[in-house]
Scaffold this motif. Structure first.
Motif, PDB file in Angstrom:
ATOM      1  N   LYS A  34       0.836  -1.210   0.000  1.00  0.00           N
ATOM      2  CA  LYS A  34       0.000   0.000   0.000  1.00  0.00           C
ATOM      3  C   LYS A  34       0.872   1.262   0.000  1.00  0.00           C
ATOM      4  CE  LYS A  34      -3.812  -2.347   2.384  1.00  0.00           C
ATOM      5  NZ  LYS A  34      -4.360  -2.823   1.117  1.00  0.00           N
ATOM      6  N   ASP A  35       1.945   1.207  -0.775  1.00  0.00           N
ATOM      7  CA  ASP A  35       2.881   2.329  -0.914  1.00  0.00           C
ATOM      8  C   ASP A  35       2.448   3.154  -2.125  1.00  0.00           C
ATOM      9  OD1 ASP A  35       4.949   4.080  -1.350  1.00  0.00           O
ATOM     10  OD2 ASP A  35       6.536   2.588  -1.210  1.00  0.00           O
ATOM     11  N   SER A  36       1.625   4.171  -1.891  1.00  0.00           N
ATOM     12  CA  SER A  36       1.049   4.948  -2.996  1.00  0.00           C
ATOM     13  C   SER A  36       2.109   5.685  -3.802  1.00  0.00           C
ATOM     14  CB  SER A  36       0.022   5.942  -2.456  1.00  0.00           C
ATOM     15  OG  SER A  36      -1.053   5.262  -1.846  1.00  0.00           O
ATOM     16  N   ALA A  37       3.070   6.319  -3.110  1.00  0.00           N
ATOM     17  CA  ALA A  37       4.114   7.063  -3.819  1.00  0.00           C
ATOM     18  C   ALA A  37       4.966   6.121  -4.668  1.00  0.00           C
ATOM     19  CB  ALA A  37       4.989   7.817  -2.829  1.00  0.00           C
ATOM     20  N   GLY A  38       5.307   4.967  -4.102  1.00  0.00           N
ATOM     21  CA  GLY A  38       6.071   3.977  -4.849  1.00  0.00           C
ATOM     22  C   GLY A  38       5.300   3.457  -6.047  1.00  0.00           C
ATOM     23  N   TRP A  39       4.013   3.305  -5.862  1.00  0.00           N
ATOM     24  CA  TRP A  39       3.152   2.799  -6.932  1.00  0.00           C
ATOM     25  C   TRP A  39       3.099   3.789  -8.096  1.00  0.00           C
ATOM     26  CZ3 TRP A  39      -2.252   0.371  -5.499  1.00  0.00           C
ATOM     27  CH2 TRP A  39      -2.564  -0.633  -6.434  1.00  0.00           C
ATOM     28  N   VAL A  40       3.097   5.088  -7.779  1.00  0.00           N
ATOM     29  CA  VAL A  40       3.140   6.119  -8.824  1.00  0.00           C
ATOM     30  C   VAL A  40       4.395   5.936  -9.676  1.00  0.00           C
ATOM     31  CG1 VAL A  40       3.467   8.597  -9.232  1.00  0.00           C
ATOM     32  CG2 VAL A  40       1.751   7.817  -7.586  1.00  0.00           C
ATOM     33  N   VAL A  41       5.524   5.757  -9.009  1.00  0.00           N
ATOM     34  CA  VAL A  41       6.797   5.548  -9.722  1.00  0.00           C
ATOM     35  C   VAL A  41       6.723   4.283 -10.569  1.00  0.00           C
ATOM     36  CG1 VAL A  41       9.271   5.159  -9.468  1.00  0.00           C
ATOM     37  CG2 VAL A  41       8.099   6.707  -7.902  1.00  0.00           C
ATOM     38  N   GLY A  42       6.212   3.212  -9.974  1.00  0.00           N
ATOM     39  CA  GLY A  42       6.149   1.932 -10.664  1.00  0.00           C
ATOM     40  C   GLY A  42       5.259   1.964 -11.894  1.00  0.00           C
ATOM     41  N   ARG A  43       4.101   2.618 -11.770  1.00  0.00           N
ATOM     42  CA  ARG A  43       3.198   2.700 -12.921  1.00  0.00           C
ATOM     43  C   ARG A  43       3.814   3.560 -14.027  1.00  0.00           C
ATOM     44  NH1 ARG A  43      -0.192  -0.526 -14.628  1.00  0.00           N
ATOM     45  NH2 ARG A  43      -1.976   0.818 -15.051  1.00  0.00           N
ATOM     46  N   ASN A  44       4.541   4.608 -13.640  1.00  0.00           N
ATOM     47  CA  ASN A  44       5.223   5.434 -14.632  1.00  0.00           C
ATOM     48  C   ASN A  44       6.271   4.619 -15.389  1.00  0.00           C
ATOM     49  OD1 ASN A  44       6.144   7.991 -15.912  1.00  0.00           O
ATOM     50  ND2 ASN A  44       7.963   7.580 -14.703  1.00  0.00           N
ATOM     51  N   VAL A  45       7.075   3.855 -14.657  1.00  0.00           N
ATOM     52  CA  VAL A  45       8.110   3.033 -15.297  1.00  0.00           C
ATOM     53  C   VAL A  45       7.473   1.988 -16.212  1.00  0.00           C
ATOM     54  CG1 VAL A  45       9.940   1.346 -14.893  1.00  0.00           C
ATOM     55  CG2 VAL A  45       9.836   3.418 -13.506  1.00  0.00           C
ATOM     56  N   GLU A  46       6.379   1.405 -15.764  1.00  0.00           N
ATOM     57  CA  GLU A  46       5.678   0.431 -16.603  1.00  0.00           C
ATOM     58  C   GLU A  46       5.220   1.097 -17.907  1.00  0.00           C
ATOM     59  OE1 GLU A  46       1.937  -2.737 -16.290  1.00  0.00           O
ATOM     60  OE2 GLU A  46       2.611  -1.660 -14.495  1.00  0.00           O
ATOM     61  N   GLY A  47       4.722   2.327 -17.805  1.00  0.00           N
ATOM     62  CA  GLY A  47       4.315   3.067 -18.999  1.00  0.00           C
ATOM     63  C   GLY A  47       5.475   3.329 -19.935  1.00  0.00           C
ATOM     64  N   ILE A  48       6.625   3.675 -19.364  1.00  0.00           N
ATOM     65  CA  ILE A  48       7.831   3.917 -20.166  1.00  0.00           C
ATOM     66  C   ILE A  48       8.215   2.666 -20.950  1.00  0.00           C
ATOM     67  CG2 ILE A  48      10.319   4.344 -20.017  1.00  0.00           C
ATOM     68  CD1 ILE A  48       9.694   6.173 -17.607  1.00  0.00           C
ATOM     69  N   LEU A  49       8.098   1.515 -20.315  1.00  0.00           N
ATOM     70  CA  LEU A  49       8.449   0.258 -20.981  1.00  0.00           C
ATOM     71  C   LEU A  49       7.438  -0.112 -22.061  1.00  0.00           C
ATOM     72  CD1 LEU A  49       9.829  -1.180 -17.773  1.00  0.00           C
ATOM     73  CD2 LEU A  49      10.972  -1.651 -19.930  1.00  0.00           C
ATOM     74  N   PHE A  50       6.157   0.155 -21.823  1.00  0.00           N
ATOM     75  CA  PHE A  50       5.155  -0.075 -22.871  1.00  0.00           C
ATOM     76  C   PHE A  50       5.435   0.825 -24.074  1.00  0.00           C
ATOM     77  CE2 PHE A  50       2.033  -1.973 -19.726  1.00  0.00           C
ATOM     78  CZ  PHE A  50       1.894  -3.178 -20.401  1.00  0.00           C
ATOM     79  N   ARG A  51       5.812   2.073 -23.805  1.00  0.00           N
ATOM     80  CA  ARG A  51       6.153   2.986 -24.900  1.00  0.00           C
ATOM     81  C   ARG A  51       7.346   2.467 -25.692  1.00  0.00           C
ATOM     82  NH1 ARG A  51      10.657   7.251 -24.893  1.00  0.00           N
ATOM     83  NH2 ARG A  51      10.267   8.327 -26.860  1.00  0.00           N
ATOM     84  N   SER A  52       8.350   1.944 -24.979  1.00  0.00           N
ATOM     85  CA  SER A  52       9.523   1.379 -25.640  1.00  0.00           C
ATOM     86  C   SER A  52       9.130   0.206 -26.542  1.00  0.00           C
ATOM     87  CB  SER A  52      10.541   0.918 -24.591  1.00  0.00           C
ATOM     88  OG  SER A  52      11.693   0.410 -25.209  1.00  0.00           O
ATOM     89  N   TYR A  53       8.238  -0.626 -26.031  1.00  0.00           N
ATOM     90  CA  TYR A  53       7.742  -1.768 -26.805  1.00  0.00           C
ATOM     91  C   TYR A  53       7.030  -1.277 -28.064  1.00  0.00           C
ATOM     92  CZ  TYR A  53       6.919  -6.802 -26.685  1.00  0.00           C
ATOM     93  OH  TYR A  53       6.962  -8.149 -26.936  1.00  0.00           O
ATOM     94  N   ALA A  54       6.247  -0.209 -27.927  1.00  0.00           N
ATOM     95  CA  ALA A  54       5.543   0.364 -29.082  1.00  0.00           C
ATOM     96  C   ALA A  54       6.530   0.886 -30.124  1.00  0.00           C
ATOM     97  CB  ALA A  54       4.624   1.493 -28.619  1.00  0.00           C
ATOM     98  N   MET A  55       7.596   1.533 -29.655  1.00  0.00           N
ATOM     99  CA  MET A  55       8.594   2.094 -30.567  1.00  0.00           C
ATOM    100  C   MET A  55       9.316   1.010 -31.371  1.00  0.00           C
ATOM    101  SD  MET A  55      10.271   4.995 -28.101  1.00  0.00           S
ATOM    102  CE  MET A  55      11.562   5.431 -29.254  1.00  0.00           C
ATOM    103  N   LEU A  56       9.390  -0.189 -30.806  1.00  0.00           N
ATOM    104  CA  LEU A  56      10.089  -1.284 -31.490  1.00  0.00           C
ATOM    105  C   LEU A  56       9.176  -2.083 -32.423  1.00  0.00           C
ATOM    106  CD1 LEU A  56      12.431  -2.586 -28.636  1.00  0.00           C
ATOM    107  CD2 LEU A  56      13.072  -1.279 -30.654  1.00  0.00           C
ATOM    108  N   GLY A  57       7.929  -1.613 -32.604  1.00  0.00           N
ATOM    109  CA  GLY A  57       7.142  -2.321 -33.613  1.00  0.00           C
ATOM    110  C   GLY A  57       5.638  -2.317 -33.500  1.00  0.00           C
TER     111      GLY A  57
END
Length: 229
Positions: A34-57
């Motif tokens: 239940k670490d809300s601040a950590g979860w914000v960071v984690g969801r942002n990083v997950e978004g960055i990785l999805f964007r990277s996946y999109a850029m590769l194809g």
């Protein structure tokens, strides 16, 4: 994110996918704690990785990236925690509009909001991302003066961070800006700087070190489990 950088430089979706699995695992742990601040960071990083996946194809992953960023902003609104990440999220949302929607005015609105938030936090690294994206938007809009102005701001801030990946992005943006407006000599200069640094990041030695660290990490996990049993 290390796997993301390697995947992008080597054009390997399997490495980005590996990074994505780590991000999802991190978010599962943040949720359990239940670490809300950590979860914000984690969801942002997950978004960055999805964007990277999109850029590769597969561009459909941009929608997954946007969902993660919006979820992170909603978490901030609900909990009041993680507010210092608002500037990062605005910057990342701008990439959705630049690369996927091609809506450059919308991208600039988010980027200027990101600059304002990150200037308040006085974060040099984040501002280097903002200025690089602003340079790209003005390049795409055909504004040579502002594109180069912000590209050089990106390089200035990247040098102040001393982070290799920030320098890599700064050199690439200067190459793109000069190349887009027909300045071949300057474009070549920054391309050579970019290419040399990229080769050092994507070299076999880096991949070998990552593999060794992974093996050590797994061995330590196994030892901890044995000790606990």
């Amino acid at each position: 994110q290390v796997f993301m950088y390697l995947g992008e430089q080597n054009n390997r979706t399997d490495q980005v996918r590996q990074g994505l699995e780590y991000a999802k695992h991190a978010n599962m742990l943040y949720g359990k704690m239940k670490d809300s601040a950590g979860w914000v960071v984690g969801r942002n990083v997950e978004g960055i990785l999805f964007r990277s996946y999109a850029m590769l194809g597969d561009s459909t992953y941009y929608d997954s990236a946007m969902a993660c960023y919006q979820d992170a902003l909603a978490l901030i609104t609900r909990s009041g925690k993680g507010r210092r990440y608002i500037g990062i999220l605005y910057n990342n949302i701008s990439q959705f509009y630049i690369e996927y929607k091609k809506d450059y005015p919308a991208a600039l609105r988010y980027l200027m909001a990101a600059v304002q938030a990150n200037q308040h936090e006085n974060t040099i690294v984040r501002l280097s991302y903002n200025y690089g994206n602003i340079a790209q938007v003005y390049q795409l809009m055909g504004n040579r003066r502002l594109s180069l102005d912000y590209a050089y701001r990106t390089l200035e801030y990247a040098r102040r961070t001393t982070l290799t990946n920030r320098l890599l992005n700064a050199y690439k943006q200067l190459y793109d800006s000069y190349n887009a407006f027909g300045a071949a000599d300057s474009a070549l200069r920054y391309y050579l700087l970019y290419d040399g640094l990229r080769d050092s990041l994507a070299g076999r030695d880096v991949s070998r070190q990552i593999a060794e660290i992974q093996t050590k990490y797994q061995m330590e996990k196994n030892k901890a489990l044995i000790d606990r049993l």
